[in-house]
Write a protein that holds these residues in place. Structure first.
Motif, short mmCIF file in Angstrom:
data_model
loop_
_atom_site.label_atom_id
_atom_site.label_comp_id
_atom_site.label_asym_id
_atom_site.label_seq_id
_atom_site.Cartn_x
_atom_site.Cartn_y
_atom_site.Cartn_z
N PRO A 92 -2.63 -10.48 5.57
CA PRO A 92 -2.30 -11.65 6.39
C PRO A 92 -1.13 -12.47 5.83
N GLN A 93 -0.84 -12.29 4.53
CA GLN A 93 0.22 -13.05 3.88
C GLN A 93 1.61 -12.48 4.16
N PHE A 94 1.68 -11.28 4.73
CA PHE A 94 2.96 -10.57 4.88
C PHE A 94 3.87 -11.29 5.87
N ASN A 95 5.13 -11.53 5.44
CA ASN A 95 6.08 -12.24 6.32
C ASN A 95 7.21 -11.33 6.81
N GLY A 96 7.14 -10.04 6.52
CA GLY A 96 8.12 -9.09 7.04
C GLY A 96 9.39 -8.95 6.22
N VAL A 97 9.52 -9.71 5.13
CA VAL A 97 10.73 -9.66 4.32
C VAL A 97 10.75 -8.43 3.41
N LEU A 98 9.68 -8.23 2.65
CA LEU A 98 9.62 -7.08 1.75
C LEU A 98 9.03 -5.87 2.48
N GLU A 99 8.82 -4.80 1.74
CA GLU A 99 8.37 -3.54 2.33
C GLU A 99 6.85 -3.45 2.43
N CYS A 100 6.40 -2.46 3.19
CA CYS A 100 5.00 -2.07 3.26
C CYS A 100 4.82 -0.92 2.26
N LEU A 101 3.73 -0.98 1.47
CA LEU A 101 3.53 -0.02 0.39
C LEU A 101 2.12 0.54 0.40
N TYR A 102 1.99 1.70 -0.22
CA TYR A 102 0.69 2.31 -0.50
C TYR A 102 0.63 2.50 -2.01
N VAL A 103 -0.45 2.08 -2.65
CA VAL A 103 -0.64 2.27 -4.09
C VAL A 103 -1.80 3.24 -4.28
N GLY A 104 -1.58 4.25 -5.10
CA GLY A 104 -2.63 5.23 -5.37
C GLY A 104 -2.62 5.64 -6.83
N MET A 105 -3.58 6.46 -7.18
CA MET A 105 -3.61 7.02 -8.53
C MET A 105 -3.91 8.51 -8.42
N THR A 106 -3.40 9.28 -9.38
CA THR A 106 -3.53 10.73 -9.30
C THR A 106 -3.54 11.36 -10.68
N SER A 107 -4.11 12.55 -10.76
CA SER A 107 -4.02 13.34 -12.00
C SER A 107 -2.88 14.34 -11.87
N LYS A 108 -2.23 14.35 -10.73
CA LYS A 108 -1.07 15.24 -10.50
C LYS A 108 0.20 14.43 -10.70
N SER A 109 1.35 15.05 -10.47
CA SER A 109 2.59 14.27 -10.53
C SER A 109 2.66 13.43 -9.25
N PRO A 110 3.29 12.25 -9.30
CA PRO A 110 3.40 11.45 -8.08
C PRO A 110 4.08 12.22 -6.94
N LYS A 111 5.08 13.03 -7.25
CA LYS A 111 5.77 13.80 -6.22
C LYS A 111 4.81 14.78 -5.54
N GLU A 112 4.02 15.50 -6.36
CA GLU A 112 3.06 16.46 -5.81
C GLU A 112 2.01 15.74 -4.95
N ARG A 113 1.55 14.58 -5.40
CA ARG A 113 0.54 13.83 -4.64
C ARG A 113 1.12 13.32 -3.32
N PHE A 114 2.36 12.86 -3.35
CA PHE A 114 3.02 12.41 -2.12
C PHE A 114 3.08 13.54 -1.10
#
Length: 116
Positions: free
Chosen positions: A29-51
């Motif tokens: 609800p705090q989002f004002n449209g200035v910055l980006e929308c993000l997804y945060v995750g965690m993985t045991s793989k490389s971030p590229k492989e998980r993406f």
């Protein structure tokens, strides 16, 4: 020393997620449209492989989908500048806790963030 290390990663999402996804909008609800929308995750793989797993709707050996629908539909690319400074974690529990803390911190900074 444990064999598996867990890494935090951040994916930029298309801003369409904010207008098209009610759950995402209600979580930010705090989002004002200035910055980006993000997804945060965690993985045991490389971030590229998980993406890539997210984007292809990957299923594990038992047939369970292990990708986020939000990333599959709206994910655009990894944002290494938002996660490269974070050291890996030795346990899944530590990584899950860090994932939430980092997501909430990014939200406080003005980003719209989704995490599991």
């Amino acid at each position: 020393m444990p064999k598996t290390l867990y890494t935090i990663y951040v994916i930029e999402l298309s801003k369409r997620v904010y207008t098209e996804n009610t759950k995402f909008r209600k979580a930010n609800p705090q989002f004002n449209g200035v910055l980006e929308c993000l997804y945060v995750g965690m993985t045991s793989k490389s971030p590229k492989e998980r993406f890539l797993q997210h984007k292809t709707g990957h299923r594990n050996k038992k047939g369970h989908k292990i990708s986020s629908n939000i990333v599959e539909k709206y994910g655009t690319y990894l944002r290494p500048s938002l996660f490269n400074h974070i050291d890996p974690f030795f346990t899944r529990a530590e990584a899950l806790e860090a994932e939430e803390q980092i997501a909430l911190e990014l939200r406080r900074e003005g980003y719209a963030v989704w995490f599991n």
